[in-house]
Design a protein around this motif. Structure first.
Motif, PDB file in Angstrom:
ATOM      1  N   LYS A   1       0.826  -1.210   0.000  1.00 59.92           N
ATOM      2  CA  LYS A   1       0.000   0.000   0.000  1.00 59.92           C
ATOM      3  C   LYS A   1       0.862   1.263   0.000  1.00 59.92           C
ATOM      4  CE  LYS A   1      -4.287  -1.634   2.132  1.00 59.92           C
ATOM      5  NZ  LYS A   1      -5.209  -1.497   3.294  1.00 59.92           N
ATOM      6  N   ARG A   2       1.990   1.213   0.715  1.00 62.82           N
ATOM      7  CA  ARG A   2       2.855   2.393   0.799  1.00 62.82           C
ATOM      8  C   ARG A   2       3.539   2.705  -0.529  1.00 62.82           C
ATOM      9  NH1 ARG A   2       3.996   0.008   5.948  1.00 62.82           N
ATOM     10  NH2 ARG A   2       5.872  -1.009   5.103  1.00 62.82           N
ATOM     11  N   SER A   3       3.786   1.694  -1.349  1.00 65.95           N
ATOM     12  CA  SER A   3       4.483   1.913  -2.630  1.00 65.95           C
ATOM     13  C   SER A   3       3.604   1.597  -3.836  1.00 65.95           C
ATOM     14  CB  SER A   3       5.742   1.043  -2.664  1.00 65.95           C
ATOM     15  OG  SER A   3       5.402  -0.334  -2.498  1.00 65.95           O
ATOM     16  N   PHE A   4       2.321   1.578  -3.624  1.00 67.40           N
ATOM     17  CA  PHE A   4       1.375   1.143  -4.652  1.00 67.40           C
ATOM     18  C   PHE A   4       1.262   2.157  -5.787  1.00 67.40           C
ATOM     19  CE2 PHE A   4      -3.298   1.169  -5.790  1.00 67.40           C
ATOM     20  CZ  PHE A   4      -3.239   0.085  -6.637  1.00 67.40           C
ATOM     21  N   ASN A   5       1.343   1.671  -7.026  1.00 64.27           N
ATOM     22  CA  ASN A   5       1.141   2.492  -8.227  1.00 64.27           C
ATOM     23  C   ASN A   5       0.123   1.772  -9.102  1.00 64.27           C
ATOM     24  OD1 ASN A   5       1.141   3.955 -10.570  1.00 64.27           O
ATOM     25  ND2 ASN A   5       3.348   3.821 -10.932  1.00 64.27           N
ATOM     26  N   PRO A   6      -1.124   2.245  -9.149  1.00 64.41           N
ATOM     27  CA  PRO A   6      -2.169   1.528  -9.904  1.00 64.41           C
ATOM     28  C   PRO A   6      -1.872   1.403 -11.393  1.00 64.41           C
ATOM     29  CG  PRO A   6      -2.920   3.708  -9.247  1.00 64.41           C
ATOM     30  CD  PRO A   6      -1.629   3.476  -8.533  1.00 64.41           C
ATOM     31  N   ASP A   7      -0.979   2.233 -11.918  1.00 63.58           N
ATOM     32  CA  ASP A   7      -0.654   2.164 -13.344  1.00 63.58           C
ATOM     33  C   ASP A   7       0.429   1.138 -13.642  1.00 63.58           C
ATOM     34  OD1 ASP A   7      -2.453   4.231 -13.980  1.00 63.58           O
ATOM     35  OD2 ASP A   7      -0.973   5.752 -13.418  1.00 63.58           O
ATOM     36  N   SER A   8       1.027   0.568 -12.589  1.00 65.93           N
ATOM     37  CA  SER A   8       2.108  -0.396 -12.796  1.00 65.93           C
ATOM     38  C   SER A   8       2.044  -1.500 -11.753  1.00 65.93           C
ATOM     39  CB  SER A   8       3.469   0.314 -12.741  1.00 65.93           C
ATOM     40  OG  SER A   8       4.511  -0.606 -12.994  1.00 65.93           O
ATOM     41  N   PRO A   9       1.074  -2.408 -11.871  1.00 64.56           N
ATOM     42  CA  PRO A   9       0.948  -3.490 -10.880  1.00 64.56           C
ATOM     43  C   PRO A   9       2.134  -4.440 -10.947  1.00 64.56           C
ATOM     44  CG  PRO A   9      -0.518  -3.881 -12.727  1.00 64.56           C
ATOM     45  CD  PRO A   9       0.056  -2.505 -12.927  1.00 64.56           C
ATOM     46  N   ARG A  10       2.629  -4.795  -9.773  1.00 67.32           N
ATOM     47  CA  ARG A  10       3.813  -5.650  -9.688  1.00 67.32           C
ATOM     48  C   ARG A  10       3.477  -7.117  -9.453  1.00 67.32           C
ATOM     49  NH1 ARG A  10       5.767  -1.894  -4.881  1.00 67.32           N
ATOM     50  NH2 ARG A  10       3.530  -2.186  -4.562  1.00 67.32           N
ATOM     51  N   ASP A  11       2.311  -7.391  -8.854  1.00 67.36           N
ATOM     52  CA  ASP A  11       2.019  -8.746  -8.417  1.00 67.36           C
ATOM     53  C   ASP A  11       0.538  -8.857  -8.076  1.00 67.36           C
ATOM     54  OD1 ASP A  11       1.813  -7.421  -5.892  1.00 67.36           O
ATOM     55  OD2 ASP A  11       3.959  -7.681  -5.626  1.00 67.36           O
ATOM     56  N   PHE A  12       0.163  -9.990  -7.485  1.00 76.73           N
ATOM     57  CA  PHE A  12      -1.235 -10.257  -7.147  1.00 76.73           C
ATOM     58  C   PHE A  12      -1.790  -9.219  -6.175  1.00 76.73           C
ATOM     59  CE2 PHE A  12      -4.451 -12.195  -4.424  1.00 76.73           C
ATOM     60  CZ  PHE A  12      -5.337 -12.733  -5.344  1.00 76.73           C
ATOM     61  N   ILE A  13      -1.009  -8.826  -5.177  1.00 79.70           N
ATOM     62  CA  ILE A  13      -1.492  -7.859  -4.191  1.00 79.70           C
ATOM     63  C   ILE A  13      -1.838  -6.546  -4.869  1.00 79.70           C
ATOM     64  CG2 ILE A  13      -0.860  -6.486  -2.167  1.00 79.70           C
ATOM     65  CD1 ILE A  13       0.803  -8.809  -1.190  1.00 79.70           C
ATOM     66  N   ASP A  14      -0.981  -6.074  -5.751  1.00 83.62           N
ATOM     67  CA  ASP A  14      -1.273  -4.817  -6.456  1.00 83.62           C
ATOM     68  C   ASP A  14      -2.542  -4.926  -7.288  1.00 83.62           C
ATOM     69  OD1 ASP A  14       0.864  -3.535  -5.375  1.00 83.62           O
ATOM     70  OD2 ASP A  14       2.101  -3.518  -7.186  1.00 83.62           O
ATOM     71  N   CYS A  15      -2.706  -6.049  -7.981  1.00 88.43           N
ATOM     72  CA  CYS A  15      -3.913  -6.235  -8.791  1.00 88.43           C
ATOM     73  C   CYS A  15      -5.159  -6.224  -7.916  1.00 88.43           C
ATOM     74  CB  CYS A  15      -3.821  -7.545  -9.568  1.00 88.43           C
ATOM     75  SG  CYS A  15      -2.565  -7.552 -10.868  1.00 88.43           S
ATOM     76  N   PHE A  16      -5.075  -6.843  -6.748  1.00 91.50           N
ATOM     77  CA  PHE A  16      -6.203  -6.860  -5.811  1.00 91.50           C
ATOM     78  C   PHE A  16      -6.505  -5.445  -5.316  1.00 91.50           C
ATOM     79  CE2 PHE A  16      -8.733  -7.723  -2.128  1.00 91.50           C
ATOM     80  CZ  PHE A  16      -9.268  -8.983  -2.296  1.00 91.50           C
ATOM     81  N   LEU A  17      -5.473  -4.672  -5.003  1.00 93.50           N
ATOM     82  CA  LEU A  17      -5.668  -3.298  -4.529  1.00 93.50           C
ATOM     83  C   LEU A  17      -6.304  -2.423  -5.607  1.00 93.50           C
ATOM     84  CD1 LEU A  17      -2.312  -2.752  -2.590  1.00 93.50           C
ATOM     85  CD2 LEU A  17      -4.586  -3.203  -1.626  1.00 93.50           C
ATOM     86  N   ILE A  18      -5.931  -2.649  -6.854  1.00 86.68           N
ATOM     87  CA  ILE A  18      -6.561  -1.910  -7.959  1.00 86.68           C
ATOM     88  C   ILE A  18      -8.045  -2.202  -8.004  1.00 86.68           C
ATOM     89  CG2 ILE A  18      -6.705  -1.736 -10.479  1.00 86.68           C
ATOM     90  CD1 ILE A  18      -3.670  -2.225 -10.552  1.00 86.68           C
ATOM     91  N   GLN A  19      -8.396  -3.483  -7.886  1.00 93.89           N
ATOM     92  CA  GLN A  19      -9.807  -3.861  -7.901  1.00 93.89           C
ATOM     93  C   GLN A  19     -10.539  -3.295  -6.689  1.00 93.89           C
ATOM     94  OE1 GLN A  19     -10.853  -5.434 -10.575  1.00 93.89           O
ATOM     95  NE2 GLN A  19     -13.006  -5.427  -9.944  1.00 93.89           N
ATOM     96  N   ALA A  20      -9.856  -3.232  -5.548  1.00 93.94           N
ATOM     97  CA  ALA A  20     -10.472  -2.678  -4.340  1.00 93.94           C
ATOM     98  C   ALA A  20     -10.821  -1.209  -4.516  1.00 93.94           C
ATOM     99  CB  ALA A  20      -9.530  -2.859  -3.149  1.00 93.94           C
ATOM    100  N   GLU A  21      -9.974  -0.469  -5.205  1.00 90.74           N
ATOM    101  CA  GLU A  21     -10.252   0.948  -5.446  1.00 90.74           C
ATOM    102  C   GLU A  21     -11.493   1.138  -6.304  1.00 90.74           C
ATOM    103  OE1 GLU A  21      -6.901   2.963  -7.065  1.00 90.74           O
ATOM    104  OE2 GLU A  21      -5.996   3.314  -5.089  1.00 90.74           O
ATOM    105  N   LYS A  22     -11.721   0.218  -7.229  1.00 90.82           N
ATOM    106  CA  LYS A  22     -12.866   0.340  -8.128  1.00 90.82           C
ATOM    107  C   LYS A  22     -14.186   0.161  -7.394  1.00 90.82           C
ATOM    108  CE  LYS A  22     -10.370  -1.374 -12.200  1.00 90.82           C
ATOM    109  NZ  LYS A  22     -10.301  -2.448 -13.235  1.00 90.82           N
ATOM    110  N   GLU A  23     -14.187  -0.573  -6.304  1.00 89.25           N
ATOM    111  CA  GLU A  23     -15.426  -0.826  -5.584  1.00 89.25           C
ATOM    112  C   GLU A  23     -15.436  -0.161  -4.208  1.00 89.25           C
ATOM    113  OE1 GLU A  23     -16.058  -4.929  -4.525  1.00 89.25           O
ATOM    114  OE2 GLU A  23     -14.632  -4.726  -2.883  1.00 89.25           O
ATOM    115  N   SER A  24     -14.602   0.872  -4.033  1.00 81.36           N
ATOM    116  CA  SER A  24     -14.443   1.492  -2.720  1.00 81.36           C
ATOM    117  C   SER A  24     -15.726   2.096  -2.185  1.00 81.36           C
ATOM    118  CB  SER A  24     -13.350   2.565  -2.778  1.00 81.36           C
ATOM    119  OG  SER A  24     -13.688   3.559  -3.748  1.00 81.36           O
TER     120      SER A  24
END
Length: 524
Positions: free
Chosen positions: A277-300
């Protein structure tokens, strides 16, 4: 006082009679099966080790029978045709999951394995899609497995008594070509830890976007915790806990240590989520956690959020646990089969030499040109029978199935093992025989009854990755090494070893002899 004493004396007897009466009433509404005892059901005559005893009940009562796990009934489905009909034709009725107390205590109603309804469907769909499409940067999953195969080959070299000329193991995500190593005589080693590490590293790459060194102490500790958890699940204590967990949660015992250790793994996952979360960049997902966080933002802004942090934690924990033990044990069993059947090992190596040669590692596309090797890999997955009963299902509604009434809410075990050894489906169901997957001309034949990951709506979401890992690791190891028993006089009975594995895990020693002209899958 005498009246009170008589009351407390008769109370247990009354409870036993009441339990017996309830069981008798319910038995009339269920498929046939062995008569249960009050309270303990069939635990004393095979129910606690159902994965071992189901064949005798299958022969006696047919493809659909009832076993009592303590005071609770469970319907068991046997045979490929029966399982396919239930999980495909009757999918809406059979696709709910029965809550598993061991994992339920750890994931607290979130995750994929035991959840039902819309939340389960969306949660499962996401990791399946991510595992299929997420190439971890610009590289495919196959390249990642091949890369980890290089690390595994080096680990086998070192464990077998080789001195690596590499000053350090490359840990970046780029393709690693291992340097030449100085050859010395092979030494006996147990492949369990090395295989577990190689498989778990891939889960780390997918989920966390980084790999750990094979000797990392935290990494090794987590591997051991996962192994201990599966030992608990497989043995009778785990069966008893799943039935009487409300009581056992308050009792001391080895199960408490397993849960405490698993909480440590969860704490590590929580820290990783916060780090992302501290280094998260939605435009450049690095792994499964980043992809999940992107999806979480869409349904916030949505209510009843599915992509919440609790669900992310539970899903990662399930992937971390489920993606390590089963695949690692399959690979370990494959090496056991190689030293038990040297002729099979020789024939695989001959095919690998002719089709692949020494200059590159096998790829997943090569399996079409490696019919015998492909058949051996599939036979390993069939014979090892890694999850004999899978994860229990639960009836979503009252259902009449194959002439039997199964009430809504009934626990259902799908005996995957019965499909893997169904005499109607296999040439030689009870022995280790690659011919089960070969036709008369030596061509590979796909068999529908090979369902170690189950079928239908509840098929394991990591099936594709697991199949890829098993094929690429086994072929890479045999391309580079010939495996021998640690003691030339040792003999191995695969059936007995498989039975022992289900009780206490698989442990044995072997020797890896480098093949002439090979160096980490490359020509010298």
């Amino acid at each position: 006082m005498e009246v009170m004493g008589l009351f407390f004396l008769l109370l247990p007897l009354f409870y036993l009679l009441l339990s017996a009466w309830r069981m008798h009433r319910r038995r009339a509404q269920l498929p046939p099966g062995p008569a249960p005892l009050p309270l303990v059901g069939n635990l004393l005559n095979g129910g606690s080790l159902l994965y071992q005893t189901y064949p005798k009940f299958w022969r006696k009562y047919g493809d659909v029978f009832t076993i009592w796990m303590g005071p609770y009934p469970a319907v068991v489905l046997c045979g490929y045709k029966t399982i396919k009909e239930a999980l495909i034709t009757f999918a809406p009725q059979f696709s709910e999951r029965w809550p598993v107390a061991v994992t339920g205590r750890l994931v607290k109603g979130y995750g994929i394995v035991t959840r039902n309804g819309e939340h389960w469907q969306q949660t499962k769909r996401f990791p399946v899609t991510t595992l299929r499409n997420f190439g971890m940067g610009k590289r495919s999953m196959e390249e990642r497995v091949q890369e980890e195969a290089q690390h595994l080959l080096q680990a086998v070299e070192e464990t077998a008594g080789k001195r690596s000329l590499m000053e350090e193991r490359v840990q970046e995500e780029a393709q690693h070509l291992l340097q030449a190593v100085e050859e010395t005589a092979g030494k006996p080693f147990d492949p369990q830890s090395g295989l577990g590490r190689a498989v778990n590293v891939l889960i780390n790459l997918v989920v966390f976007g980084r790999r750990w060194d094979y000797e990392d102490k935290t990494f090794l500790k987590f591997i051991q915790i996962i192994n201990n958890m599966f030992v608990l699940v497989r043995n009778p204590l785990g069966v008893v806990y799943n039935i009487f967990h409300k009581t056992m949660d308050h009792l001391p015992g080895p199960h408490q240590k397993v849960f405490q250790d698993c909480e440590e793994v969860k704490s590590f996952i929580k820290e990783e989520i916060q780090r992302h979360k501290r280094s998260f960049n939605p435009d450049s997902p690095r792994d499964f956690i980043d992809c999940f966080l992107i999806q979480a933002e869409k349904e916030s802004e949505e209510e009843n959020r599915i992509f919440c942090e609790e669900n992310l934690l539970a899903t990662i924990f399930e992937m971390f646990v489920g993606g390590t033990d089963t695949t690692a044990n399959t690979l370990q069993f494959a090496l056991l089969a190689m030293i038990s059947y040297p002729r099979i090992q020789e024939q695989m190596q001959k095919e690998l030499d002719e089709v692949i040669g020494p200059d590159r590692l096998p790829g997943i596309a090569d399996r079409f040109q490696l019919p015998y090797s492909n058949a051996v890999v599939h036979e390993v997955m069939r014979f090892v029978d890694i999850s004999p009963l899978g994860v229990a299902h639960k009836m979503a509604e009252d259902t009449k199935f194959r002439g039997c009434n199964i009430p809504k809410g009934t626990k259902v075990f799908v005996a995957l093992a019965s499909s893997l050894a169904d005499p109607e489906q296999w040439k030689n169901p009870y022995e280790f025989d690659p011919e089960n997957f070969l036709d008369d001309e030596g061509n590979f034949c796909k068999q529908e009854a090979l369902i170690p990951f189950s079928i239908g709506r509840r098929v394991c979401p990591g099936e594709g990755l697991a199949r890829m890992e098993v094929f690429l690791f086994i072929t890479a190891l045999l391309q580079k090494f010939t495996f021998h028993p640690a003691n030339p006089t040792d003999t191995f009975n695969l059936k007995e070893r498989r039975r022992d594995f289900r009780k206490k895990g698989l442990s044995f020693h072997l020797i890896a002899e480098p093949r002439t002209g090979m160096k980490n899958g490359l020509q010298k």
